[in-house]
Design an enzyme around this catalytic site. Structure first.
Site, PDB file in Angstrom:
ATOM      1  CG  ASP A  10       7.212 -67.112  80.695  1.00  0.00           C
ATOM      2  OD1 ASP A  10       7.406 -66.468  79.858  1.00  0.00           O
ATOM      3  OD2 ASP A  10       6.266 -66.853  81.607  1.00  0.00           O
ATOM      4  CG  MET A  55       5.130 -59.328  80.735  1.00  0.00           C
ATOM      5  SD  MET A  55       5.672 -58.190  82.261  1.00  0.00           S
ATOM      6  CE  MET A  55       5.439 -58.116  84.028  1.00  0.00           C
ATOM      7  CG  ASP A 328      72.636 -46.714  55.849  1.00  0.00           C
ATOM      8  OD1 ASP A 328      72.119 -47.744  56.650  1.00  0.00           O
ATOM      9  OD2 ASP A 328      73.910 -46.005  57.124  1.00  0.00           O
ATOM     10  CG  ASN A 336      69.878 -43.350  67.653  1.00  0.00           C
ATOM     11  OD1 ASN A 336      69.086 -42.868  67.773  1.00  0.00           O
ATOM     12  ND2 ASN A 336      70.288 -44.712  67.540  1.00  0.00           N
ATOM     13  CG  ASP A 345      63.275 -42.133  68.398  1.00  0.00           C
ATOM     14  OD1 ASP A 345      63.567 -43.072  67.558  1.00  0.00           O
ATOM     15  OD2 ASP A 345      62.817 -42.741  69.481  1.00  0.00           O
ATOM     16  CD  GLU A 371      71.610 -47.271  60.827  1.00  0.00           C
ATOM     17  OE1 GLU A 371      72.476 -47.390  61.170  1.00  0.00           O
ATOM     18  OE2 GLU A 371      70.874 -47.589  61.259  1.00  0.00           O
TER      19      GLU A 371
END
Length: 456
Positions: A10, A55, A328, A336, A345, A371
């Site tokens: 300051d 301060m 594959d 699935n 999964d 896959e």
């Protein structure tokens, strides 16, 4: 190493004096005359270091520091608090507010530049990691687990030949939740492998050993390179302290040590080192996410393409031919449809595991998507690649796949595979992959659960 430094005071004369000192060392200086201005400048200008007067009217330095550390946009900026107050309680209050260091006015130029140098070295590492952080988490925005890591007790090694000093240090640190070891106690401790050192407290004054050589050893040794080193020294030994800071020490505490200040400095240094480690882990995680399929742990299409280009280039430059196996899973859609995506999964994960245990360490196993799987086989002829593909096929069909651990339900899974090999300098990665896909299609149309090759 230069840096932008925000000076907050300051009193105009103090700001100008500090500005002149810093600019003489080629630092870029930003100025603020009160707490509100300091907070705005810090957030908008992002200085590397803040020198903060305590301060000040209105909002004092302690409150400014607390707000800086509470704001994710500025919490990473090191703060050095400057004050005419010399009591230990004032230093401790500043450190507890989040300050990284504390200097007493009139500020000793030597001490100031040494602290700025140490903070610059820390900033260089932290800034680079924040730039490279790939997770997209804004700097300072820590998860709950990361915050807990920052607050966990530290593993501290005390290096001092005075047993009384060691005892005076050990008691308050242990009471604060830290683990304290001497060199003799740390030797052979396997626990340090799991929970490595966070802090080395290294005595500089009145020691039989060469403390600077030891400091250099800690900083260059692989197991302690990232450890924070707090040196303990008497006021008269400031030249040795300066050398220690140049060698990589991160903080200094005057002896005799005040327990409360020691605890505050240990906490600050531990948080700082762990923050850098959190950033490093985020970067590593981001790099991993960019090349690894998260379901199977195999490499993704991006990495596959890079490796195809790399090994093809080596073949073109006269290396052994590269082969690929395109695989594959047969009738995966029905898995699935009949058993659900969770079962699907599990099949993909187990499929990946069986491939991995049936290839060589140098083979690169990828999951481009769905896959589909691809194995890049560097320095491999077509015949060897066909043998490897057949080995994979048998491993997949050998045992059923578990799709429900609770019930033990299993299904049989088979795979079709196509093999293609590098044919010459006019061959491209796209050509090789196209031939592998054609061979895979031939395997599918011929009845599945078999290997076909287009090697020539």
């Amino acid at each position: 190493m230069s840096a932008r430094i925000l000076v907050v005071d300051d009193i105009l004369a103090n700001r100008r004096l500090m500005q002149a000192k810093l600019e003489a060392k080629y630092y870029t200086v930003l100025l603020a005359e009160n707490g509100v201005q300091a907070l705005d400048t810090a957030e908008n200008e992002q200085p590397e270091i803040i020198l903060l007067d305590v301060m000040m009217p209105g909002m004092d330095g302690y409150e400014v520091c607390r707000r800086l550390k509470a704001n994710p946009a500025t919490s990473h900026i090191p703060v050095v608090m400057l004050t005419a107050l010399s009591e230990a309680t004032d230093r401790i209050r500043g450190l507890e507010a989040g300050a990284d260091d504390f200097l007493t006015k009139p500020v000793d130029d030597f001490a100031l530049m040494a602290r700025i140098g140490a903070l610059n070295r820390y900033n260089a590492v932290a800034l680079e990691l924040r730039k490279r952080e790939a997770s997209g988490v804004r700097s300072g925005a820590l998860s709950e687990d990361e915050s807990q890591v920052l607050e966990r007790g530290a593993n501290i090694l005390v290096v001092d030949t005075n047993p009384r000093t060691i005892n005076d240090i050990r008691e308050p640190l242990t009471a604060a939740g830290h683990t304290v070891l001497t060199l003799a106690e740390a030797e052979g401790r396997t626990a340090l492998i799991k929970d490595p050192l966070d802090i080395v407290l290294l005595a500089l004054s009145g020691q039989a050993y060469d403390p600077l050589r030891l400091c250099a050893h800690f900083r260059t040794s692989g197991s302690t390179r990232g450890v924070s080193i707090i040196v303990m020294a008497q006021q008269r030994d400031r030249e040795v302290v300066a050398q220690a800071l140049d060698l990589g020490a991160t903080d200094v505490i005057s002896t005799p040590v005040i327990p409360e200040e020691l605890i505050a400095r240990v906490a600050t240094q531990t948080r700082r080192a762990r923050y850098v480690e959190i950033l490093r882990q985020r970067v590593d995680k981001g790099l991993e996410l960019s090349v690894v399929d998260q379901l199977t742990g195999l490499y993704n299409r991006r990495y596959m393409n890079n490796q195809m280009a790399l090994w093809l280039r080596r073949s073109v430059q006269g290396g052994a031919p590269m082969s690929v196996v395109s695989a594959d899973i047969d009738h995966f859609k029905s898995v699935n449809d009949q058993h659900g995506h969770e079962a699907g999964d599990r099949v993909l994960q187990e499929f990946a595991n069986r491939i991995m245990v049936n290839v060589r360490p140098k083979d690169i196993v990828c999951r481009p998507g769905g896959e589909e799987f691809l194995v890049i086989m560097p320095e491999t002829s077509g015949d060897l690649a066909c043998s490897a593909a057949e080995r994979i096929r048998r491993a997949i069909a050998a045992e059923p796949f578990e799709i429900d651990p609770a019930s033990g339900r299993q299904i049989n899974v088979t795979v079709s595979a196509g093999v293609a090999t590098y044919l010459g300098e006019d061959d491209t990665a796209a050509d090789i992959l196209k031939r592998a896909d054609k061979a895979l299609y031939d395997a599918k149309t011929a009845g599945r659960n078999q290997v076909k090759s287009i090697a020539a």
